[in-house]
Design an enzyme around this catalytic site. Structure first.
Site, PDB file in Angstrom:
ATOM      1  CG  ASP A 148      -1.755   0.463  -1.375  1.00  0.00           C
ATOM      2  OD1 ASP A 148      -1.563   0.056  -0.696  1.00  0.00           O
ATOM      3  OD2 ASP A 148      -2.735  -0.103  -2.508  1.00  0.00           O
ATOM      4  CB  SER A 149       1.711   3.703   0.998  1.00  0.00           C
ATOM      5  OG  SER A 149       0.821   4.518  -0.172  1.00  0.00           O
TER       6      SER A 149
END
Length: 78
Positions: free
Chosen positions: A36-37
């Protein structure tokens, strides 16, 4: 395989808590490796620390695959 790819694989495996054999140059960080980010931010920071390079945020956001990251890293490590 080159040393840089091996180092990158180790960092990715450690940060994403996956096996190194899952990491291929064509693997997508998000789709294939489940990043994910926050994961990608931590990974970029780890790469900067390990290899002594700087990766601007706008460049890091362009990394879709392991090969994208590797290509940029190679351009920075002389």
């Amino acid at each position: 395989m080159d040393d840089l790819f091996e180092k990158l694989k180790k960092l990715i495996a450690e940060k994403l808590e996956i096996e190194e054999d899952q990491i291929k140059p064509e693997a997508s960080f998000r789709q294939d490796l489940g990043a994910d980010s926050l994961d990608t931010y931590e990974l970029v920071y780890a790469i900067e620390e390990e290899l002594g390079i700087s990766i601007p945020d706008e460049k890091a956001n362009e990394f879709e695959t392991v090969a994208d990251a590797l290509e940029y890293i190679k351009s920075q490590v002389k």
